[in-house]
Design an enzyme around this catalytic site. Structure first.
Site, PDB file in Angstrom:
ATOM      1  N   LYS A  53       0.954  -1.212  -0.028  1.00 18.33           N
ATOM      2  CA  LYS A  53       0.461  -0.679  -0.224  1.00 18.33           C
ATOM      3  C   LYS A  53       1.035   1.311  -0.083  1.00 18.33           C
ATOM      4  O   LYS A  53       0.583   2.539  -0.917  1.00 18.33           O
ATOM      5  CB  LYS A  53      -0.348  -0.471   1.091  1.00 18.33           C
ATOM      6  CG  LYS A  53      -2.027  -0.829   1.390  1.00 18.33           C
ATOM      7  CD  LYS A  53      -3.027  -0.966   2.518  1.00 18.33           C
ATOM      8  CE  LYS A  53      -3.845  -2.600   1.852  1.00 18.33           C
ATOM      9  NZ  LYS A  53      -4.007  -2.873   3.414  1.00 18.33           N
ATOM     10  N   GLN A  97      -5.200  -1.623   9.491  1.00 24.47           N
ATOM     11  CA  GLN A  97      -5.265  -3.135   8.865  1.00 24.47           C
ATOM     12  C   GLN A  97      -5.161  -4.157   9.383  1.00 24.47           C
ATOM     13  O   GLN A  97      -5.553  -3.543  11.082  1.00 24.47           O
ATOM     14  CB  GLN A  97      -3.103  -3.082   8.716  1.00 24.47           C
ATOM     15  CG  GLN A  97      -3.376  -4.511   7.744  1.00 24.47           C
ATOM     16  CD  GLN A  97      -3.388  -4.409   6.049  1.00 24.47           C
ATOM     17  OE1 GLN A  97      -3.726  -3.653   5.151  1.00 24.47           O
ATOM     18  NE2 GLN A  97      -4.080  -5.643   5.599  1.00 24.47           N
ATOM     19  N   ASP A 120     -11.152   2.791   3.449  1.00 27.31           N
ATOM     20  CA  ASP A 120     -11.717   1.270   3.500  1.00 27.31           C
ATOM     21  C   ASP A 120     -13.058   0.996   3.802  1.00 27.31           C
ATOM     22  O   ASP A 120     -13.685   0.011   2.616  1.00 27.31           O
ATOM     23  CB  ASP A 120     -11.194   0.643   4.767  1.00 27.31           C
ATOM     24  CG  ASP A 120      -9.818  -0.227   4.871  1.00 27.31           C
ATOM     25  OD1 ASP A 120      -9.681  -0.452   3.118  1.00 27.31           O
ATOM     26  OD2 ASP A 120      -9.390   0.078   5.698  1.00 27.31           O
TER      27      ASP A 120
HETATM   28  N1  LIG Z   1      -8.268  -2.445   6.021  1.00 30.18           N
HETATM   29  C1  LIG Z   1      -7.719  -3.229   5.105  1.00 30.18           C
HETATM   30  N2  LIG Z   1      -8.370  -2.798   4.002  1.00 30.18           N
HETATM   31  C2  LIG Z   1      -7.933  -3.941   3.092  1.00 30.18           C
HETATM   32  O1  LIG Z   1      -8.118  -3.334   2.268  1.00 30.18           O
HETATM   33  C3  LIG Z   1      -7.405  -5.192   3.462  1.00 30.18           C
HETATM   34  C4  LIG Z   1      -7.199  -5.328   5.021  1.00 30.18           C
HETATM   35  N3  LIG Z   1      -7.281  -4.559   5.995  1.00 30.18           N
HETATM   36  N4  LIG Z   1      -6.344  -6.739   5.378  1.00 30.18           N
HETATM   37  C5  LIG Z   1      -6.006  -7.545   4.528  1.00 30.18           C
HETATM   38  C6  LIG Z   1      -6.699  -7.049   3.383  1.00 30.18           C
HETATM   39  C7  LIG Z   1      -6.104  -8.467   1.841  1.00 30.18           C
HETATM   40  N5  LIG Z   1      -5.866  -6.929   0.601  1.00 30.18           N
HETATM   41  C8  LIG Z   1      -5.310  -7.373  -0.440  1.00 30.18           C
HETATM   42  C9  LIG Z   1      -4.294  -6.621  -0.827  1.00 30.18           C
HETATM   43  C10 LIG Z   1      -4.441  -6.339  -2.512  1.00 30.18           C
HETATM   44  C11 LIG Z   1      -3.686  -7.571  -2.491  1.00 30.18           C
HETATM   45  C12 LIG Z   1      -2.900  -8.127  -3.973  1.00 30.18           C
HETATM   46  O2  LIG Z   1      -2.254  -7.176  -5.000  1.00 30.18           O
HETATM   47  N6  LIG Z   1      -2.956  -9.137  -4.505  1.00 30.18           N
HETATM   48  C13 LIG Z   1      -2.249  -9.947  -5.609  1.00 30.18           C
HETATM   49  C14 LIG Z   1      -0.529 -10.049  -4.960  1.00 30.18           C
HETATM   50  C15 LIG Z   1      -0.788 -11.651  -3.952  1.00 30.18           C
HETATM   51  C16 LIG Z   1       0.085 -12.480  -3.409  1.00 30.18           C
HETATM   52  O3  LIG Z   1       1.283 -11.902  -4.510  1.00 30.18           O
HETATM   53  O4  LIG Z   1       0.347 -12.356  -2.747  1.00 30.18           O
HETATM   54  C17 LIG Z   1      -2.582 -10.698  -6.183  1.00 30.18           C
HETATM   55  O5  LIG Z   1      -3.799 -10.997  -5.921  1.00 30.18           O
HETATM   56  O6  LIG Z   1      -2.453 -10.381  -7.892  1.00 30.18           O
HETATM   57  C18 LIG Z   1      -4.757  -9.060  -1.757  1.00 30.18           C
HETATM   58  C19 LIG Z   1      -5.220  -8.993  -0.713  1.00 30.18           C
HETATM   59  C20 LIG Z   1      -6.463  -5.785   1.359  1.00 30.18           C
HETATM   60  N7  LIG Z   1      -7.469  -6.158   2.401  1.00 30.18           N
END
Ligand SMILES: Nc1nc(=O)c2c([nH]1)NC[C@@H]1CN(c3ccc(C(=O)N[C@@H](CCC(=O)O)C(=O)O)cc3)C=[N+]21
Length: 282
Positions: A53, A97, A120
């Site tokens: 992020k 987070q 969020d």
């Molecule tokens: N307050 C809060 N807001 C959130 O938005 C939040 C959170 N907490 N806690 C955890 C989850 C998870 N999350 C992700 C963000 C980006 C990918 C992402 O970019 N994934 C890539 C790479 C995956 C990898 O290689 O691990 C993909 O799918 O291609 C995944 C999951 C946001 N979250």
């Protein structure tokens, strides 16, 4: 594979390019969008997400203020930090987070965030606005799903959308967003009888259950659009979605990969919401 691949990474890159221009324009008017990122404890996955992020903010020119707090931080201390960030004029968005350590009540923390900085989209005010069709911050993962559908020209008017999974962060809000676009929405979950029959009727399937490859390829109606929100790490290290990809791709007209699908859109919509919040600065 018959289906078109819906490239979330490429769409995210395009949107980030546009956001970079918008941030530059805001900057010329003396507004630098600012995001506060709060991480409590040292969960390794959360650390990775938080640094993704921050990198994304830097990429588009958003100022990001990082607050890394020890796992022992009390709920009161965290509430005090939220209070300060609510008052901080440089901060347009506050992201705490999740998950938080067990001794902290997540709902109490989310409720303490100023809804004007709830990028969020998790605050009850934001969720309520979504439910009654008022403008407000939309939570990032479902918002990213909607942007992907829009990008491929998928008009939801009158379509059958089947959402699998009823979480507050994906299933419920994405169902409301599809409803707002006049889809007929079915929200399935762990107690749904004959899930395969529901999925088989869908013009658009949105899978957000968190069970690796649970949605089988032969459930998919030929020509359907398949959006896979799941990100599951298998014992062998492979990253897979909630949909059995190869078999589903053989029937679908379009499908998102994992990784490289919805995931990259989530962070992009966080940037989008932060820029939008900066625009609405009082
Ligand atoms: N307050 C809060 N807001 C959130 O938005 C939040 C959170 N907490 N806690 C955890 C989850 C998870 N999350 C992700 C963000 C980006 C990918 C992402 O970019 N994934 C890539 C790479 C995956 C990898 O290689 O691990 C993909 O799918 O291609 C995944 C999951 C946001 N979250």
């Amino acid at each position: 594979m018959a289906a078109t691949l819906i490239d979330g990474k490429a769409l995210a890159a395009r949107l980030r390019q546009q956001l970079t221009t918008e941030v530059e324009e805001l900057r010329q008017r003396g507004v630098v969008p600012g995001l506060a990122v709060v991480l409590v404890g040292d969960d390794p996955a959360s650390r990775v997400y938080v640094s993704m992020k921050e990198k994304a903010c830097a990429q588009v020119g958003i100022f990001s203020a990082e607050h890394r707090l020890p796992a022992e931080t009390s709920q009161q201390q965290l509430l005090e930090l939220i209070g300060q960030l609510n008052q901080d004029r440089r901060i347009d968005g506050i992201l705490v987070q999740l998950p938080l350590p067990g001794h902290i009540d997540e709902n109490a923390i989310i409720a303490a965030i100023d809804p004007a900085k709830d990028v969020d989209g998790f605050h009850p005010v934001s969720v309520g606005r979504l439910a009654i069709g008022q403008p407000g911050f939309r939570s990032c993962t479902p918002f990213g799903v909607m942007k992907m559908l829009e990008d491929i020209g998928c008009d939801l008017n009158g379509k059958e959308v089947v959402v699998v999974g009823r979480s507050n962060i994906v299933g419920k809000p994405v169902a409301l967003m599809c409803l707002a676009q006049n889809a007929t929405v079915t929200l399935c979950h762990s107690r749904t009888r004959d899930l395969a029959a529901h999925v088989g009727r869908a013009d658009v399937v949105i899978a957000a259950v968190g069970r690796p490859e649970m949605i089988q390829g032969d459930w998919i109606k030929p020509g359907a659009v398949v959006i896979d929100v799941g990100i599951n790490r298998l014992a062998d290290g492979r990253l897979v979605g909630d949909v059995a990809f190869e078999a589903a791709a053989a029937r679908a007209s379009a499908i998102t990969p994992v990784p490289g699908g919805v995931g990259p859109m989530t962070i992009t919509m966080l940037l989008y919401n932060t820029v939008e919040s900066a625009r609405q600065r009082p």
